[in-house]
Design an enzyme around this catalytic site. Sequence first.
Site, PDB file in Angstrom:
ATOM      1  N   GLY A  13      -1.034   4.266  -5.231  1.00 54.13           N
ATOM      2  CA  GLY A  13      -0.897   2.912  -5.968  1.00 54.13           C
ATOM      3  C   GLY A  13       0.498   2.809  -6.709  1.00 54.13           C
ATOM      4  CG  MET A  51      -1.690   1.297   1.382  1.00 49.22           C
ATOM      5  SD  MET A  51      -3.377   0.816   1.124  1.00 49.22           S
ATOM      6  CE  MET A  51      -4.050  -0.255   2.298  1.00 49.22           C
ATOM      7  CB  CYS A  52       2.049   3.773  -1.654  1.00 49.01           C
ATOM      8  SG  CYS A  52       1.381   3.853  -3.192  1.00 49.01           S
ATOM      9  NE  ARG A  53      -1.986  11.616  -1.263  1.00 54.58           N
ATOM     10  CZ  ARG A  53      -2.383  12.206  -2.190  1.00 54.58           C
ATOM     11  NH1 ARG A  53      -1.628  11.976  -3.603  1.00 54.58           N
ATOM     12  NH2 ARG A  53      -3.293  13.137  -2.363  1.00 54.58           N
ATOM     13  CG  MET A  98      -2.880   4.393   2.826  1.00 52.97           C
ATOM     14  SD  MET A  98      -3.816   3.185   3.929  1.00 52.97           S
ATOM     15  CE  MET A  98      -4.792   4.389   4.973  1.00 52.97           C
TER      16      MET A  98
END
Length: 114
Positions: free
Chosen positions: A69, A65-67, A93
């Site tokens: 993708g 997961m990041c902000r 996220m």
Amino acid sequence: MNFGPLPSVDAAAVPSEGFVLDVREDDEWAAGHVEGALHIPMSDFVARFAELTEAVEDGRRVYVMCRVGGRSAQVTQYLVRQEIDAVNVDGGMQAWDGAGRPMVTDNGNPAFVL
């Protein structure tokens, strides 16, 4: 640089007991994250790779997961090449929050996506 289809999953489809790896930076993590996630910023990832391999030596799937993708897609690609069962969380996220999935902070403040 495309190495074929990247395994990915919608944020709403991540199992509640799924193992989440958050590769965002410290300020993003502090604003809000998935409870129980392992936090290794992408900038530290290679140096701290052993933390992840220890956490998943049982072979369980890693939900990266990041902000939104992008960073997580790069890390997922790397993990797949290391023969780790990893999938990118589409939309990161922002999608997690949009799907109404729970987020927490370490300081008790209301969680949000930075």
